[in-house]
Design a protein around this motif. Structure first.
Motif, PDB file in Angstrom:
ATOM      1  N   MET A   1       0.687  -1.661   0.260  1.00  0.00           N
ATOM      2  CA  MET A   1      -0.576  -0.308   0.025  1.00  0.00           C
ATOM      3  C   MET A   1       0.575   1.359   0.236  1.00  0.00           C
ATOM      4  O   MET A   1       1.680   1.330   0.298  1.00  0.00           O
ATOM      5  CB  MET A   1      -0.456   0.011   1.043  1.00  0.00           C
ATOM      6  N   TYR A   2       0.697   2.234  -1.059  1.00  0.00           N
ATOM      7  CA  TYR A   2       1.129   4.125  -0.679  1.00  0.00           C
ATOM      8  C   TYR A   2      -0.040   4.085   0.251  1.00  0.00           C
ATOM      9  O   TYR A   2      -0.429   4.109  -0.209  1.00  0.00           O
ATOM     10  CB  TYR A   2       1.520   4.313  -2.027  1.00  0.00           C
ATOM     11  N   SER A   3       0.967   5.617   0.359  1.00  0.00           N
ATOM     12  CA  SER A   3       0.285   6.738   1.248  1.00  0.00           C
ATOM     13  C   SER A   3       1.014   7.815   1.243  1.00  0.00           C
ATOM     14  O   SER A   3       2.254   7.345   1.275  1.00  0.00           O
ATOM     15  CB  SER A   3      -0.070   5.857   2.632  1.00  0.00           C
ATOM     16  N   LEU A   4       0.132   9.106   1.852  1.00  0.00           N
ATOM     17  CA  LEU A   4       0.953   9.812   2.227  1.00  0.00           C
ATOM     18  C   LEU A   4       0.617  10.244   3.254  1.00  0.00           C
ATOM     19  O   LEU A   4      -0.710  10.554   3.855  1.00  0.00           O
ATOM     20  CB  LEU A   4       0.594  11.626   1.256  1.00  0.00           C
ATOM     21  N   GLU A   5       1.306  10.875   3.822  1.00  0.00           N
ATOM     22  CA  GLU A   5       1.261  10.977   5.790  1.00  0.00           C
ATOM     23  C   GLU A   5       1.504  12.536   5.695  1.00  0.00           C
ATOM     24  O   GLU A   5       2.225  13.207   5.428  1.00  0.00           O
ATOM     25  CB  GLU A   5       1.623  10.567   6.926  1.00  0.00           C
ATOM     26  N   LEU A   6       0.929  13.667   6.779  1.00  0.00           N
ATOM     27  CA  LEU A   6       0.953  14.671   6.843  1.00  0.00           C
ATOM     28  C   LEU A   6       0.515  14.741   8.542  1.00  0.00           C
ATOM     29  O   LEU A   6      -0.136  14.012   8.947  1.00  0.00           O
ATOM     30  CB  LEU A   6      -0.627  15.098   6.306  1.00  0.00           C
ATOM     31  N   SER A   7       1.593  15.509   9.127  1.00  0.00           N
ATOM     32  CA  SER A   7       1.706  15.159  10.669  1.00  0.00           C
ATOM     33  C   SER A   7       1.678  17.223  11.458  1.00  0.00           C
ATOM     34  O   SER A   7       2.712  17.564  10.785  1.00  0.00           O
ATOM     35  CB  SER A   7       2.549  14.161  11.091  1.00  0.00           C
ATOM     36  N   ALA A   8       1.210  16.760  12.280  1.00  0.00           N
ATOM     37  CA  ALA A   8       1.263  18.507  13.051  1.00  0.00           C
ATOM     38  C   ALA A   8       1.263  17.480  14.467  1.00  0.00           C
ATOM     39  O   ALA A   8       0.326  17.033  14.737  1.00  0.00           O
ATOM     40  CB  ALA A   8       0.161  19.220  12.949  1.00  0.00           C
ATOM     41  N   ASP A   9       3.289  18.361  15.140  1.00  0.00           N
ATOM     42  CA  ASP A   9       3.488  17.368  16.638  1.00  0.00           C
ATOM     43  C   ASP A   9       3.449  19.124  17.145  1.00  0.00           C
ATOM     44  O   ASP A   9       4.468  19.865  17.021  1.00  0.00           O
ATOM     45  CB  ASP A   9       4.363  16.600  16.559  1.00  0.00           C
ATOM     46  N   LYS A  10       2.835  18.933  18.771  1.00  0.00           N
ATOM     47  CA  LYS A  10       3.628  20.110  19.745  1.00  0.00           C
ATOM     48  C   LYS A  10       4.183  19.229  20.722  1.00  0.00           C
ATOM     49  O   LYS A  10       3.713  17.995  21.286  1.00  0.00           O
ATOM     50  CB  LYS A  10       2.088  20.456  20.714  1.00  0.00           C
ATOM     51  N   ILE A  11       5.291  19.545  20.835  1.00  0.00           N
ATOM     52  CA  ILE A  11       6.484  19.030  21.743  1.00  0.00           C
ATOM     53  C   ILE A  11       6.602  20.085  23.217  1.00  0.00           C
ATOM     54  O   ILE A  11       6.642  21.561  22.928  1.00  0.00           O
ATOM     55  CB  ILE A  11       7.722  18.592  21.451  1.00  0.00           C
ATOM     56  N   ASN A  12       6.349  19.923  24.306  1.00  0.00           N
ATOM     57  CA  ASN A  12       6.370  20.791  25.128  1.00  0.00           C
ATOM     58  C   ASN A  12       7.603  19.606  25.875  1.00  0.00           C
ATOM     59  O   ASN A  12       7.426  18.634  26.855  1.00  0.00           O
ATOM     60  CB  ASN A  12       5.293  20.576  26.207  1.00  0.00           C
ATOM     61  N   LYS A 173       6.870  15.936  26.389  1.00  0.00           N
ATOM     62  CA  LYS A 173       5.652  15.335  26.345  1.00  0.00           C
ATOM     63  C   LYS A 173       5.388  15.980  24.753  1.00  0.00           C
ATOM     64  O   LYS A 173       5.699  17.591  24.687  1.00  0.00           O
ATOM     65  CB  LYS A 173       4.644  16.313  28.007  1.00  0.00           C
ATOM     66  N   ILE A 174       4.373  15.498  24.368  1.00  0.00           N
ATOM     67  CA  ILE A 174       4.172  15.719  22.897  1.00  0.00           C
ATOM     68  C   ILE A 174       2.522  14.860  22.746  1.00  0.00           C
ATOM     69  O   ILE A 174       1.900  14.106  23.286  1.00  0.00           O
ATOM     70  CB  ILE A 174       4.872  14.591  21.646  1.00  0.00           C
ATOM     71  N   ILE A 175       2.275  15.812  21.947  1.00  0.00           N
ATOM     72  CA  ILE A 175       0.600  15.920  21.916  1.00  0.00           C
ATOM     73  C   ILE A 175       0.321  15.869  19.911  1.00  0.00           C
ATOM     74  O   ILE A 175       0.863  16.709  19.461  1.00  0.00           O
ATOM     75  CB  ILE A 175      -0.279  16.787  22.498  1.00  0.00           C
ATOM     76  N   SER A 176       0.193  14.169  18.820  1.00  0.00           N
ATOM     77  CA  SER A 176      -0.022  14.911  18.011  1.00  0.00           C
ATOM     78  C   SER A 176      -1.043  14.141  17.082  1.00  0.00           C
ATOM     79  O   SER A 176      -1.967  13.695  17.791  1.00  0.00           O
ATOM     80  CB  SER A 176       1.318  13.472  17.637  1.00  0.00           C
ATOM     81  N   LEU A 177      -1.618  15.036  15.752  1.00  0.00           N
ATOM     82  CA  LEU A 177      -2.529  15.127  15.199  1.00  0.00           C
ATOM     83  C   LEU A 177      -2.072  14.709  13.980  1.00  0.00           C
ATOM     84  O   LEU A 177      -0.977  15.389  13.327  1.00  0.00           O
ATOM     85  CB  LEU A 177      -3.384  15.826  14.965  1.00  0.00           C
ATOM     86  N   LYS A 178      -2.560  13.416  13.251  1.00  0.00           N
ATOM     87  CA  LYS A 178      -2.061  13.322  12.015  1.00  0.00           C
ATOM     88  C   LYS A 178      -3.184  12.630  10.987  1.00  0.00           C
ATOM     89  O   LYS A 178      -3.756  11.768  11.528  1.00  0.00           O
ATOM     90  CB  LYS A 178      -1.373  11.906  11.845  1.00  0.00           C
ATOM     91  N   TYR A 179      -2.824  12.222   9.288  1.00  0.00           N
ATOM     92  CA  TYR A 179      -3.665  12.422   9.253  1.00  0.00           C
ATOM     93  C   TYR A 179      -3.266  11.419   7.687  1.00  0.00           C
ATOM     94  O   TYR A 179      -2.176  12.217   7.463  1.00  0.00           O
ATOM     95  CB  TYR A 179      -4.592  13.651   8.042  1.00  0.00           C
ATOM     96  N   LEU A 180      -3.806  10.556   7.589  1.00  0.00           N
ATOM     97  CA  LEU A 180      -2.762   9.298   6.523  1.00  0.00           C
ATOM     98  C   LEU A 180      -3.448   9.416   5.451  1.00  0.00           C
ATOM     99  O   LEU A 180      -5.279   9.165   5.334  1.00  0.00           O
ATOM    100  CB  LEU A 180      -3.020   8.118   6.857  1.00  0.00           C
ATOM    101  N   LYS A 181      -3.643   9.417   3.989  1.00  0.00           N
ATOM    102  CA  LYS A 181      -4.289   9.252   2.863  1.00  0.00           C
ATOM    103  C   LYS A 181      -3.526   7.849   2.069  1.00  0.00           C
ATOM    104  O   LYS A 181      -2.772   7.866   1.260  1.00  0.00           O
ATOM    105  CB  LYS A 181      -4.491  10.826   2.097  1.00  0.00           C
ATOM    106  N   ALA A 182      -4.051   6.628   1.721  1.00  0.00           N
ATOM    107  CA  ALA A 182      -4.078   5.966   1.026  1.00  0.00           C
ATOM    108  C   ALA A 182      -4.570   5.629  -0.454  1.00  0.00           C
ATOM    109  O   ALA A 182      -5.411   6.349  -0.266  1.00  0.00           O
ATOM    110  CB  ALA A 182      -4.113   4.613   2.138  1.00  0.00           C
ATOM    111  N   PHE A 183      -3.603   5.094  -0.620  1.00  0.00           N
ATOM    112  CA  PHE A 183      -3.720   5.254  -2.453  1.00  0.00           C
ATOM    113  C   PHE A 183      -3.424   3.964  -3.134  1.00  0.00           C
ATOM    114  O   PHE A 183      -1.940   3.576  -3.087  1.00  0.00           O
ATOM    115  CB  PHE A 183      -3.802   6.640  -3.038  1.00  0.00           C
ATOM    116  N   SER A 184      -3.450   3.137  -4.811  1.00  0.00           N
ATOM    117  CA  SER A 184      -2.891   2.552  -5.324  1.00  0.00           C
ATOM    118  C   SER A 184      -2.533   3.477  -6.532  1.00  0.00           C
ATOM    119  O   SER A 184      -2.600   3.846  -7.165  1.00  0.00           O
ATOM    120  CB  SER A 184      -4.428   1.578  -6.102  1.00  0.00           C
ATOM    121  N   LEU A 185      -1.020   2.645  -7.239  1.00  0.00           N
ATOM    122  CA  LEU A 185      -0.550   3.559  -7.858  1.00  0.00           C
ATOM    123  C   LEU A 185      -0.739   1.879  -9.228  1.00  0.00           C
ATOM    124  O   LEU A 185      -1.020   1.032  -9.286  1.00  0.00           O
ATOM    125  CB  LEU A 185       0.568   3.344  -7.749  1.00  0.00           C
TER     126      LEU A 185
END
Length: 185
Positions: A1-12, A173-185
Motif C-alpha cells: 500500500m502507498y500512502s501520504l501522511e501529514l503530521s502536526a506535533d506539539k512538543i513540550n 510530552k508530545i501531542i500529535s494529530l496525523k492524517y493518513l491518505k492511502a492510494f494505489s498506483l
C-alpha cells in the motif's frame, strides 16, 4: 500500500524550549515491512528561539518480527547548516512493541513502547566525544478509519532521552494529530 501522511506535533519540554514539528511523508507498507521518507520542519515557539528552527529528512524502515514486536532503523540528515549545536547525520536502531484494541470497527486504541539507540557521526568538541543516545517512548493513540483509505490519528506521548553528553538528557510530552491518505498506483 502507498500512502501520504501529514503530521502536526506539539512538543513540550518543560524548559521554555517548546516547539512544533510539521511533516509530510510518502510511505510504502506491506504486512511485514513499512518504509518511508519524511521531510520535517521544526519551529520553536518563542521568537527568541527562531534561529534554532531547522529542517530534516528521515529515512525509516520497520520490519515486523512477531505479531506485536518490530525492529526498525532510522537515518536522519539535518538540512539546516546554520545550527552548529546539532549533529548533521544520525543513525538509530530500535525495537518496538505495539498493542492494539478495536473499540469499534472504525476506532482503535494503540499502546506503543519503543527503545532506540542512536549514534552520531561527528565528535562534539565541547564534550570531546561522539554522542550516543538511548531513548524510550511511550505512546497512546486513538485512530479513526473514515474509510479504507483515510485515517485520523490523535496521540499523546512521553519521550525520555539519555545520553553520554549531559546537554542531551531530557524528557518531552508530545501531542500529535496525523492524517493518513492511502492510494494505489
Amino acid at each position: 500500500m502507498y500512502s501520504l501522511e501529514l503530521s502536526a506535533d506539539k512538543i513540550n519540554r518543560g524548559n521554555e524550549e517548546d516547539f512544533s514539528a510539521y511533516s509530510i511523508s510518502p510511505k510504502f507498507s506491506t504486512k511485514d515491512i513499512n518504509t518511508y521518507v519524511k521531510y520535517q520542519k521544526i519551529i520553536y515557539d518563542k521568537n527568541i528561539d527562531e534561529d534554532k528552527n531547522f529542517e530534516k529528512i528521515q529515512f525509516f524502515t520497520k520490519i515486523n518480527l512477531f505479531e506485536n514486536m518490530n525492529y526498525y532503523t532510522n537515518i536522519y540528515r539535518n538540512i539546516n547548516d546554520l545550527r552548529v549545536d546539532i549533529d548533521k547525520y544520525t543513525i538509530g536502531n530500535g525495537i518496538g512493541i505495539n498493542l492494539f484494541y478495536n473499540i469499534t470497527e472504525d476506532n482503535k486504541i494503540n499502546l506503543n513502547y519503543q527503545f532506540d539507540y542512536s549514534k552520531y557521526k561527528y565528535s562534539n568538541l565541547f564534550f570531546n566525544s561522539k554522542r550516543k543516545d538511548e531513548s524510550h517512548l511511550i505512546d497512546l493513540s486513538l485512530m479513526h478509519d473514515f474509510d479504507k483509505t483515510s485515517i485520523l490519528n490523535i496521540s499523546t506521548s512521553y519521550y525520555k532521552n539519555n545520553s553520554n553528553q549531559d546537554a542531551y538528557v531530557y524528557d518531552e510530552k508530545i501531542i500529535s494529530l496525523k492524517y493518513l491518505k492511502a492510494f494505489s498506483l
